[in-house]
Each structure stands twice: as C-alpha cells, then as structure tokens.
Design a protein around this motif. Structure first.
Motif, PDB file in Angstrom:
ATOM      1  N   SER A  54      25.224 -20.230  52.929  1.00 43.84           N
ATOM      2  CA  SER A  54      24.413 -19.121  52.421  1.00 43.84           C
ATOM      3  C   SER A  54      23.676 -18.369  53.523  1.00 43.84           C
ATOM      4  O   SER A  54      22.926 -17.443  53.238  1.00 43.84           O
ATOM      5  CB  SER A  54      23.386 -19.641  51.405  1.00 43.84           C
ATOM      6  OG  SER A  54      22.376 -20.399  52.061  1.00 43.84           O
ATOM      7  N   LEU A  55      23.896 -18.756  54.790  1.00 45.51           N
ATOM      8  CA  LEU A  55      23.070 -18.257  55.889  1.00 45.51           C
ATOM      9  C   LEU A  55      23.656 -17.057  56.632  1.00 45.51           C
ATOM     10  O   LEU A  55      23.089 -16.603  57.612  1.00 45.51           O
ATOM     11  CB  LEU A  55      22.801 -19.389  56.886  1.00 45.51           C
ATOM     12  CG  LEU A  55      22.095 -20.608  56.296  1.00 45.51           C
ATOM     13  CD1 LEU A  55      21.988 -21.714  57.334  1.00 45.51           C
ATOM     14  CD2 LEU A  55      20.710 -20.219  55.782  1.00 45.51           C
ATOM     15  N   GLY A  56      24.809 -16.591  56.179  1.00 46.26           N
ATOM     16  CA  GLY A  56      25.400 -15.418  56.817  1.00 46.26           C
ATOM     17  C   GLY A  56      26.327 -15.725  57.965  1.00 46.26           C
ATOM     18  O   GLY A  56      26.819 -14.806  58.628  1.00 46.26           O
ATOM     19  N   HIS A 100      27.726 -11.379  52.753  1.00 48.52           N
ATOM     20  CA  HIS A 100      26.308 -11.586  53.073  1.00 48.52           C
ATOM     21  C   HIS A 100      25.731 -10.368  53.776  1.00 48.52           C
ATOM     22  O   HIS A 100      24.574  -9.991  53.546  1.00 48.52           O
ATOM     23  CB  HIS A 100      26.166 -12.826  53.955  1.00 48.52           C
ATOM     24  CG  HIS A 100      24.744 -13.238  54.207  1.00 48.52           C
ATOM     25  ND1 HIS A 100      23.988 -12.700  55.226  1.00 48.52           N
ATOM     26  CD2 HIS A 100      23.938 -14.128  53.571  1.00 48.52           C
ATOM     27  CE1 HIS A 100      22.782 -13.250  55.214  1.00 48.52           C
ATOM     28  NE2 HIS A 100      22.726 -14.105  54.217  1.00 48.52           N
ATOM     29  N   ALA A 101      26.524  -9.726  54.643  1.00 50.26           N
ATOM     30  CA  ALA A 101      26.061  -8.533  55.344  1.00 50.26           C
ATOM     31  C   ALA A 101      25.768  -7.389  54.374  1.00 50.26           C
ATOM     32  O   ALA A 101      24.978  -6.490  54.691  1.00 50.26           O
ATOM     33  CB  ALA A 101      27.097  -8.098  56.376  1.00 50.26           C
ATOM     34  N   GLN A 102      26.394  -7.422  53.207  1.00 55.34           N
ATOM     35  CA  GLN A 102      26.130  -6.419  52.166  1.00 55.34           C
ATOM     36  C   GLN A 102      24.966  -6.835  51.270  1.00 55.34           C
ATOM     37  O   GLN A 102      24.701  -6.208  50.257  1.00 55.34           O
ATOM     38  CB  GLN A 102      27.379  -6.232  51.296  1.00 55.34           C
ATOM     39  CG  GLN A 102      28.608  -5.779  52.060  1.00 55.34           C
ATOM     40  CD  GLN A 102      29.873  -5.842  51.222  1.00 55.34           C
ATOM     41  OE1 GLN A 102      29.825  -5.939  49.999  1.00 55.34           O
ATOM     42  NE2 GLN A 102      31.024  -5.819  51.877  1.00 55.34           N
ATOM     43  N   ARG A 103      24.265  -7.914  51.677  1.00 52.57           N
ATOM     44  CA  ARG A 103      23.125  -8.453  50.920  1.00 52.57           C
ATOM     45  C   ARG A 103      23.536  -8.929  49.537  1.00 52.57           C
ATOM     46  O   ARG A 103      22.783  -8.800  48.566  1.00 52.57           O
ATOM     47  CB  ARG A 103      21.979  -7.435  50.853  1.00 52.57           C
ATOM     48  CG  ARG A 103      21.469  -7.017  52.231  1.00 52.57           C
ATOM     49  CD  ARG A 103      20.257  -6.111  52.129  1.00 52.57           C
ATOM     50  NE  ARG A 103      19.803  -5.694  53.446  1.00 52.57           N
ATOM     51  CZ  ARG A 103      19.011  -6.408  54.243  1.00 52.57           C
ATOM     52  NH1 ARG A 103      18.607  -7.592  53.856  1.00 52.57           N
ATOM     53  NH2 ARG A 103      18.637  -5.937  55.412  1.00 52.57           N
ATOM     54  N   ARG A 104      24.762  -9.454  49.430  1.00 51.11           N
ATOM     55  CA  ARG A 104      25.246 -10.060  48.188  1.00 51.11           C
ATOM     56  C   ARG A 104      25.153 -11.565  48.335  1.00 51.11           C
ATOM     57  O   ARG A 104      25.631 -12.134  49.324  1.00 51.11           O
ATOM     58  CB  ARG A 104      26.698  -9.652  47.918  1.00 51.11           C
ATOM     59  CG  ARG A 104      26.901  -8.155  47.844  1.00 51.11           C
ATOM     60  CD  ARG A 104      27.147  -7.591  46.489  1.00 51.11           C
ATOM     61  NE  ARG A 104      27.727  -8.426  45.490  1.00 51.11           N
ATOM     62  CZ  ARG A 104      29.012  -8.391  45.147  1.00 51.11           C
ATOM     63  NH1 ARG A 104      29.849  -7.571  45.760  1.00 51.11           N
ATOM     64  NH2 ARG A 104      29.445  -9.144  44.166  1.00 51.11           N
TER      65      ARG A 104
END
Length: 211
Positions: A54-56, A100-104
């Motif tokens: 979950s940390l990108g 994750h970079a798209q804040r999903r």
C-alpha cells in the motif's frame, strides 16, 4: 514453564520507498526475522505483507521480498511461481504503483487477489493454462483459520473470470450485487494495465456498475 510467544514480525518497505540500500547488520537482522516468519501468527503475516503493498512501491517491495523469501514463507503457494509468473507478479506490482500515483487506494482483499493473480488467473500473467485451484492458494495451517480478508480476497480473485466474460455473462448479475465489485474491478484494471489488454469490457462493467 511456558515459552514466550515469538515477537510479531513486520515488514518494512521504507528503504525501497526512499531508494536506499540496507547495511550488512540490517540485512542480517532481516534474514533472522524472515526465518522466524513461520512462527508468527498467520493473520499478522498476511496483514503486514499486504500493508507493504500500500506504500506506493509495490513492485520494488515484491522484488526485495522475493529475494529474502518473504513471499513464499508468508504464502507458500507463491513458491510455485515459475520465472515467467514472477515477472507477471512484478508487472502487477508496477501497475499497483501507477495506481497509487493516481491516489487510488486498493483494499486488502484486492491487494491479496492481485498478489495471487499469476497463480490463478489469467494465463497472460502465469504463462500456463492450468491455474492453481483457489482452495490451494492460501493455506493458514492446521491451527489457524483463514481471516475474513483472505476469504474476500479469494472471492475477488474468483470474480476475475466472470469480469473477463462481460456484464451480460452468466454470474454477472450476482457479481453486480456484490459488495466486492469495486475491488474486483480494480484488480481487473490492474491486470489490463500489467498485460496491455483492452479496457473495453472493463468500461462496460463500469457503466453497468454506475447505472
């Protein structure tokens, strides 16, 4: 006199997150921690593994965790991955990074399903046409039950075949009414991202979901 329970084992993805290397003493401590993983509660091992994703930096974490045998010690079925399937798993991890970079944010069941995709579905990630049966993917051991998040993760994984067949296929109506539909669609989207597949069927599902 009873023995003390093993200390909880946690996974730390921060070095990969910051682009750092690990010093020898830290590496040795990590190896000792990995060796103790089978003595830690199954639910804790799975939870900490999914937290790392979950940390990108899921792709980097998966590569490092394979290097130290964390993945197979946490979920032994991952030891059955072929070299081709490992690359499929790393592609999934990289797709998770882009998401994750798209804040999903993926839920734990979706992360678990994504982790198991190269074993169970689809052939484009595993390189084989005979998937591992769902019942064999997550074995908690004789003294532990599978946590609810594991049951949900396996349900999300099982939904992938229905998703590929489209929203008018058999089983679609049941899936459209499931509380896990969004997570199942997120995993399907990850697969398409990782394999370069067409998003046409996915968009049809999205449209039906919002109808």
């Amino acid at each position: 006199m009873s023995q003390a329970s093993p200390a909880p084992v946690t996974f730390d993805a921060s070095p990969a997150q910051r682009g750092l290397t690990l010093e020898p003493r830290t590496l040795e401590a990590l190896r000792e921690g990995v060796a103790a993983l089978p003595d830690s509660p199954f639910a804790l091992r799975v939870h900490e593994l999914l937290e790392c994703l979950s940390l990108g930096v899921a792709g980097a974490c998966l590569r490092r965790m394979r290097e130290f045998d964390v993945l197979a010690r946490t979920l032994p079925s991952l030891g059955r991955l072929s070299p081709f399937a490992w690359e499929g798993l790393f592609s999934i991890g990289e797709a998770m990074e882009r998401l994750h970079a798209q804040r999903r944010v993926l839920g734990h069941p979706a992360r678990l399903a994504a982790l198991l995709l190269p074993l169970a579905d689809p052939p484009a990630l595993s390189g084989v046409d005979a998937p591992v049966p769902l019942a064999e993917l997550v074995l908690a051991g004789d003294d532990a039950e599978r946590p609810p998040l594991v049951e949900d993760g396996l349900a999300v994984l099982a939904a992938q075949r229905v998703l590929r067949q489209g929203p008018d296929s058999a089983g679609a109506a049941e899936l459209l009414g499931s509380h896990l539909l969004t997570e199942a669609l997120d995993v399907y989207a990850l697969t398409l991202d990782a394999t370069g597949g067409s998003r046409q069927v996915l968009e049809a599902w999205r449209a039906r979901q919002g109808a």
